[in-house]
Enzyme design. Structure first.
Site, PDB file in Angstrom:
ATOM      1  N   ASN A  52      -3.983  -3.328 -10.343  1.00  7.36           N
ATOM      2  CA  ASN A  52      -4.162  -4.209  -9.182  1.00  7.36           C
ATOM      3  C   ASN A  52      -5.383  -3.815  -8.359  1.00  7.36           C
ATOM      4  O   ASN A  52      -6.179  -4.668  -7.944  1.00  7.36           O
ATOM      5  CB  ASN A  52      -2.918  -4.171  -8.301  1.00  7.36           C
ATOM      6  N   GLN A 169       5.422   4.726  -4.010  1.00  5.80           N
ATOM      7  CA  GLN A 169       6.816   4.735  -4.465  1.00  5.80           C
ATOM      8  C   GLN A 169       7.155   5.941  -5.329  1.00  5.80           C
ATOM      9  O   GLN A 169       8.321   6.122  -5.697  1.00  5.80           O
ATOM     10  CB  GLN A 169       7.142   3.439  -5.210  1.00  5.80           C
ATOM     11  N   ASN A 192       2.301   4.027   3.838  1.00  6.61           N
ATOM     12  CA  ASN A 192       2.778   3.080   4.844  1.00  6.61           C
ATOM     13  C   ASN A 192       3.593   3.847   5.885  1.00  6.61           C
ATOM     14  O   ASN A 192       3.785   5.067   5.770  1.00  6.61           O
ATOM     15  CB  ASN A 192       3.563   1.932   4.206  1.00  6.61           C
ATOM     16  N   THR A 220      -0.504   2.236   6.927  1.00 12.81           N
ATOM     17  CA  THR A 220      -0.334   0.789   7.070  1.00 12.81           C
ATOM     18  C   THR A 220       0.982   0.511   7.785  1.00 12.81           C
ATOM     19  O   THR A 220       1.977   1.205   7.591  1.00 12.81           O
ATOM     20  CB  THR A 220      -0.368   0.092   5.707  1.00 12.81           C
ATOM     21  N   GLY A 252      -0.639  -3.988  -0.740  1.00 18.95           N
ATOM     22  CA  GLY A 252      -1.099  -2.637  -0.480  1.00 18.95           C
ATOM     23  C   GLY A 252      -2.205  -2.215  -1.429  1.00 18.95           C
ATOM     24  O   GLY A 252      -3.120  -1.473  -1.051  1.00 18.95           O
ATOM     25  N   ASP A 253      -2.153  -2.707  -2.654  1.00 18.54           N
ATOM     26  CA  ASP A 253      -3.191  -2.375  -3.626  1.00 18.54           C
ATOM     27  C   ASP A 253      -4.509  -3.059  -3.275  1.00 18.54           C
ATOM     28  O   ASP A 253      -5.585  -2.460  -3.398  1.00 18.54           O
ATOM     29  CB  ASP A 253      -2.745  -2.776  -5.031  1.00 18.54           C
TER      30      ASP A 253
END
Length: 313
Positions: A52, A169, A192, A220, A252-253
């Site tokens: 991504n 993650q 995040n 973020t 996010g990517d």
């Protein structure tokens, strides 16, 4: 020189159940659960953090070097990368494995039941960064197999290549000491707001102290924008209103691609964060993680319109 993007490369299979899960689950019978959902709607998307980020960075005119392990089913993904002109020099195909993939079933209330098969991703530590043979100026180490993330951080550090550590993650895989070791090797850390709290609790190091260990800590905040802790201050980055809120997968990517672009160009942190915010807002308006259009001239115009200032270049 290239920007190394290490992390997962995956397929995302999304299915839609045209009802609500709650209408078919018997609370008193969950101990003997056996249920099948008819899913007339299904789509398969290209995904994975590394893929991504590479997609968006390439659209900006960058030179992404995606690094990761994939399986015997990688053909369609490889064809797309070749069409886009994204190098596969850092990708190792393992014919006895499947490419990592996530299977997600959604109902009409947007509840999800997901299953993730890591496949070849768990063997990413077999790649030695030094052996790829492509000059690299900057990197990012994102969610991947645990050993692969640790190896890539160590290798980039030894090579003297500045890089962003983005545990994402994969955070549950690491102890506090392991996280501190990788943060010490990195130049930048991005998380995040929830992940920031997890890192702080696992390591026992407060957020402001973590920020002092890297050149920049990027946090973020979802709909509240983001904050960049750098140069002894906090840069507050606003959200760019999206044309539509369709699918947050991959936002996010896209944001991280903006960070890498800004860092590689030597931009200030406010401008870098603003570009990242803009790219996230463009992604959220399209389904899938690699279906938003990224063309540099268009991004420049959108940047100037959104922030009322000239493109830093």
């Amino acid at each position: 020189m290239a920007i190394l993007i290490s992390g997962s490369i995956a397929y995302d299979t999304i299915m839609v159940f045209e009802d609500r899960f709650k209408n078919h689950l018997l609370p008193d019978q969950l101990h003997i659960l056996s249920i099948s959902f008819l899913v007339p709607e299904m789509r398969r998307e290209l995904g994975g953090c590394a893929g991504n980020i590479g997609y968006t960075l390439k659209g900006l005119g960058g030179d992404p070097l995606v690094v990761g392990t994939v399986g015997s089913d990688f053909g369609p993904y490889a064809k797309r990368m070749d069409t886009l002109g994204i190098s596969r020099a850092g990708i190792r195909e393992l014919p006895e494995q499947f490419t990592a993939q996530c299977f997600v079933t959604c109902d009409l209330d947007d509840n999800q039941i997901a299953a993730f098969h890591p496949g070849a991703m768990n063997l990413s530590h077999f790649i030695r960064t030094q052996d790829i043979g492509v000059p690299v100026e900057l990197g990012i180490v994102g969610p991947d197999g645990k050993l692969g993330m640790q190896a890539r951080c160590q290798q980039l550090h030894e090579m003297g290549v500045p890089f962003v550590f983005d545990p994402g993650q994969a955070l549950p895989l690491f102890s506090g000491d392991e996280l501190l070791e990788m943060i010490a090797q990195a130049d930048y850390l991005t998380v995040n707001d929830y992940e920031a709290e997890v890192v702080a609790r696992k390591t026992g190091v407060a957020l402001d102290q973590l920020a002092q260990q890297v050149k920049a800590l990027v946090v973020t905040l979802g709909g509240e924008g983001s904050e960049i802790h750098a140069d002894g201050q906090i840069y507050r980055i606003p959200v760019v209103p999206a044309a539509a809120v369709i699918d947050p997968t991959g936002c996010g990517d896209a944001f991280r691609a903006g960070l890498l672009y800004g860092i590689s160009k030597g931009w200030g942190w406010q401008s870098t964060g603003q570009l990242a915010s803009l790219l996230g807002s463009l992604k959220i308006a399209r389904r899938g993680a690699q279906n938003h259009e990224v063309e540099l001239a268009d991004i420049q115009q959108r940047y100037e319109a959104a922030f009322g200032e000239k493109w830093p270049d």
